[in-house]
Design a protein around this motif. Sequence first.
Motif, PDB file in Angstrom:
ATOM      1  N   ARG A 138      43.127  38.256  39.089  1.00  0.00           N
ATOM      2  CA  ARG A 138      42.548  37.365  38.093  1.00  0.00           C
ATOM      3  C   ARG A 138      43.528  36.239  37.741  1.00  0.00           C
ATOM      4  NH1 ARG A 138      39.999  41.005  34.308  1.00  0.00           N
ATOM      5  NH2 ARG A 138      38.410  41.187  35.901  1.00  0.00           N
ATOM      6  N   ARG A 186      29.065  40.914  43.305  1.00  0.00           N
ATOM      7  CA  ARG A 186      30.387  41.535  43.224  1.00  0.00           C
ATOM      8  C   ARG A 186      30.590  42.286  44.524  1.00  0.00           C
ATOM      9  NH1 ARG A 186      32.537  42.384  37.858  1.00  0.00           N
ATOM     10  NH2 ARG A 186      31.240  41.349  36.327  1.00  0.00           N
ATOM     11  N   GLU A 241      36.177  37.888  40.180  1.00  0.00           N
ATOM     12  CA  GLU A 241      35.216  38.957  39.977  1.00  0.00           C
ATOM     13  C   GLU A 241      34.153  39.004  41.066  1.00  0.00           C
ATOM     14  OE1 GLU A 241      34.670  41.184  36.989  1.00  0.00           O
ATOM     15  OE2 GLU A 241      36.784  40.872  37.369  1.00  0.00           O
TER      16      GLU A 241
END
Lengths: 380, 299
Positions: free
Chosen positions: A292, B56, B26
């Motif tokens: 992330r 996903r 994600e």
Amino acid sequence: MPIAIGLEGSANKLGVGIISHPQRLSTPQFPHDSAYSEDEPKPHGSKYVSPPVEILANLRHTFVTPPGTGFLPKDTAIHHRRWVVRLVKQAMQQAKVKLEDVDCICYTKGPGMGAPLGSVAIAARTLSQLWGKPLIGVNHCVGHIEMGRAITGADNPVVLYVSGGNTQVIAYSAQRYRIFGEALDIAVGNCLDRFARVLNISNDPAPGYNIEQLAKKGKVLLELPYAVKGMDVSFSGILARVEEMAKRLEASQTGSDGPWKDEESGEPITQGDLCFTLQETVYAMLVEITERAMAHVGASQVLIVGGVGCNERLQQMMGKMASERNGSVYATDERYCIDNGIMIAHAGLLAHKMGFRTALQESTFTQRFRTDEVLINWRD
Amino acid sequence: MPASRLLPTPFHGSEEAFHMIAQGAEGVVYRTNFLSSNSSTSPSNDISGNAALKIRYPKPWRHPILDRRLTRQRILAEARVLVKLSRELRAPGDGISGAVPNVLGMSSEEGWLATEWIEGATVKAGIRGWEERQRVLREKAQRGDDVASEAQLEVLRALLRRIGAVVGRLHVCGIVHGDLTTSNMMVRACKPSPMGKAEAVASTSDDDKLEGEIVLLDFGLAQQSIADEDRAVDLYVLERAFGSTHPKVMEGRYSGQSAGAMFDEVLQAYAVATGKAGKITLRKLEDVRMRGRKKSMLG
């Protein structure tokens, strides 16, 4: 040729390192530089920007406690006091440097355990007074990052710093190492160490290493909490749950509770399965927050530092993630991953070159010292 | 993209066109047609479609059992939040217009979520466009400073107030977004006329682009929470993101005000939308800011 001595003792390892930063030549001198022996990762061609370093000595002595116990601050401080003179003498002999060639004495100012930090700060002050050398107080986390960059040649990576006391995802921006994500409660290494204590796994050479070996025999993935919040993670709930599992395992093996079997395969659950489950869960969390952060700052390199960074499963998972993003992972072996004196000497010498000094009356230590408090004025 | 990534059922082998819009940590977002008669089978390079499809993909570095479990939980959580919000966010009568995309379909096993496609631009693009227009106006007038006209400023302030009101409404519904940024908010290009009929506004002036309904996107990190701490952190994340994305607006360069004065428009509208509870949240926001980062010091 600036030379620095580094003293590290923020946890149960006492490290003494001596480093030299050869003057930069107009032509690049790697990979013939002595810091890169055959078994080490080579710097990546033209991307290499950190100054080449020469490691003259890198000694470490670890305070190992019996299985089922951890290291207490008081005993660790005694260990460091007992060994520091011997280690410094040995390092000086090995490095074959003259006292007048040494430019500064670097020591870990923090973060870490108070009592051991205090022992090492006293040793550093004594050497500084005895030899008339300036003192440089170094942030432990910055030491890890700078050493990782110097050894691997990673230019501007997202850094995952994972150890017994710290869990942080860091990226460099405007002369600071900025923390993008971190553990909200206990560090990942602390979670592993404390789990090892419940299972009476040996602390020699390190509990995490022994968990990794046991995990290789594990097959069954049990269900643990998975606590990722944005770029932050939490491990205390996982520890509580896996400790319960360890107790259940013990009860099933002593027969009071009946055997504990995997529902699908019918095979009994083993210590290996618990280690496997714990590793798969916590490392997945770490790789996720690193990914992330990479997406957030648009980086393709990732550098893993800190004691937990030696774990090969973590390195493997990180490698797969990085290659999916067309990036690369940089990691070092136990000489530089695990706390060591050389990283303190290296980061200290970088600061020394920029004119940084720690006056004797300011040569304190602190248990809390955030990575982003340090001005990284040696980088652009 | 690695070849291992095949579209999940029922999209694999579909004749619809899938246009990749974004690739985050994600998942991957595509624009496509979903259960629509306006099929895009004819070969065309136009990016069109009625749906945003978020997939996903499996993470090969994660244990497959763990990976399936997490994907399942997250798709379900996101879909539940969206369904709850599309019922509750648009409360009648109080003039606050805000929404989330409707859920069109999902599979927690296959790892996809299809939502209505929102026509329009992100708030980020809208504000950047506004800033660009100020630059052009300034050059025309040959002025040196950044200060914009009062009429122009009012357009921007009105947008900021609507953002504050929508975030307030979101919190009143018991949801915190977890990742509020100006790229996760859209200004819908069509606004319903009083007759209930959608009318295109493309023909009118650029400022109208800032006047559509605010639509919040990407609830992948959303949580059901009514804790002041979570709400304050939500606002703090928005404030930080706003400051790094639109620094000149944040610093008050257009209005000649002090730094943060423009963002106060967001907070004031938030306070109006949330009432008593909002005042506590805003006090908490002071604490969160003082910490210098978004979490308490725990050891």
